[in-house]
Scaffold this active site. Structure first.
Site, PDB file in Angstrom:
ATOM      1  N   HIS A 174       0.869  -1.189   0.000  1.00  0.00           N
ATOM      2  CA  HIS A 174       0.000   0.000   0.000  1.00  0.00           C
ATOM      3  C   HIS A 174       0.900   1.231   0.000  1.00  0.00           C
ATOM      4  O   HIS A 174       1.959   1.220   0.645  1.00  0.00           O
ATOM      5  CB  HIS A 174      -0.848   0.068   1.287  1.00  0.00           C
ATOM      6  CG  HIS A 174      -2.147  -0.677   1.257  1.00  0.00           C
ATOM      7  ND1 HIS A 174      -2.649  -1.330   2.368  1.00  0.00           N
ATOM      8  CD2 HIS A 174      -3.073  -0.845   0.273  1.00  0.00           C
ATOM      9  CE1 HIS A 174      -3.820  -1.875   2.056  1.00  0.00           C
ATOM     10  NE2 HIS A 174      -4.099  -1.604   0.810  1.00  0.00           N
ATOM     11  N   CYS A 268      -2.392   2.767   8.999  1.00  0.00           N
ATOM     12  CA  CYS A 268      -3.407   1.807   8.540  1.00  0.00           C
ATOM     13  C   CYS A 268      -4.629   1.824   9.455  1.00  0.00           C
ATOM     14  O   CYS A 268      -5.744   1.541   9.024  1.00  0.00           O
ATOM     15  CB  CYS A 268      -2.841   0.387   8.536  1.00  0.00           C
ATOM     16  SG  CYS A 268      -1.442   0.166   7.463  1.00  0.00           S
TER      17      CYS A 268
END
Ligand code: ARG
Length: 275
Positions: A174, A268
């Site tokens: 990511h 996150c």
């Protein structure tokens, strides 16, 4: 290094407690289904993270955790908001697909313009916003989760230029594992997580970036949340803390050993709500 005073801005965040957090499937190289997660410790660490953010004066909204969605604690992946408009997530893996609905319900209940996505994208996991760079710039990652077609979709929906960056290292799957906004116009990143062309683009747009190395990225030091002055980051990332401090920010380490087992850390677990 510049020693300009770094000014904080009050933020609004969305988090989801790890009540149902486990590592029962492996969709990134950090996840090991043979090692048990300490559920009590995960919750304690998550609570300290939330209290750290509220202690800095920020508002934290909490999403109801859902049984059967063990990754829901990684709230950053559920959507991406800019100036009150929310681009919803469409998860790559079926195990996480239902999370998007719970995020959508949160936004539809509030004063947001929520737009359903047609393209695969994992929200703030792969999108970052720099309101003070070039009049408002979105940085977007593709290569592992988010499709580059979602970058074009986000640009049309959010009305800000989107810079497409290709991620090339599966450990940094990511964007938010390889790059972070330190404030409205400054970033930090690990160059080798990106393709050579994307590295050149980042160097061109952000010549004053704080450059991280592989050890910083592996310690999840780039998976940080900054309010423009205070940089909350994984306690393991001590070298990264020193780098942001040298750049004039105040590092605030938090222990997140359990969330790392799922392949995530501070950023996150925290979605920023930009009204
Ligand atoms: N286990 C989750 C996944 O692989 C971790 C997500 C981490 N979130 C993030 N914003 N990088 O999807």
């Amino acid at each position: 290094m510049s020693h300009t005073e770094r000014l904080p801005r009050n933020r609004t965040y969305l988090m989801c407690p790890p009540d149902h957090f486990t590592v029962e499937y492996a969709i990134n190289p950090w996840m090991d289904t043979t090692v048990a997660v300490d559920a009590g410790l995960a919750l304690k660490q998550w609570q300290i993270l939330r209290e750290t953010l509220t202690g800095l004066g920020h508002e934290v909204h909490v999403l109801d955790p859902q049984p059967g969605l063990p990754d829901m604690v990684y709230a950053a992946n559920g959507a991406f908001s800019v100036d009150g408009t929310v681009y919803g997530a469409l998860f790559r893996h079926p195990q996480r697909a239902a999370e998007a609905t719970h995020h959508a319900l949160f936004y539809r209940d509030g004063a947001w313009t929520f737009i359903d996505p047609a393209q695969v994208n994992e929200g703030e996991g792969d999108f970052a916003y720099l309101p003070g760079a070039y009049g408002g710039l979105i940085l977007a990652g593709h290569g592992f989760r988010t499709e580059s077609s979602a970058h074009a979709e986000a640009q049309e929906i959010l009305g800000k230029p989107v810079i497409s960056l290709r991620l090339v290292d599966p450990a940094f799957y990511h964007l938010d594992t390889a790059l972070a906004a330190l404030d409205d116009r400054h970033i930090t990143y690990y160059p080798e997580a990106f393709s050579p062309a994307s590295q050149r683009i980042l160097a061109q747009l952000f010549p004053d970036a704080v450059i991280a190395d592989r050890a910083d990225a592996e310690a999840f030091g780039l998976n940080l949340v900054s309010d423009g002055r205070h940089v909350v980051l994984n306690a393991e990332a001590t070298a990264m803390a020193a780098k942001v401090e040298a750049a004039g920010y105040i590092p605030i380490p938090v222990e997140l050993s359990e969330l790392k087992r799922g392949g995530g850390s501070v950023k996150c677990a925290v979605a920023e709500l930009r009204l």
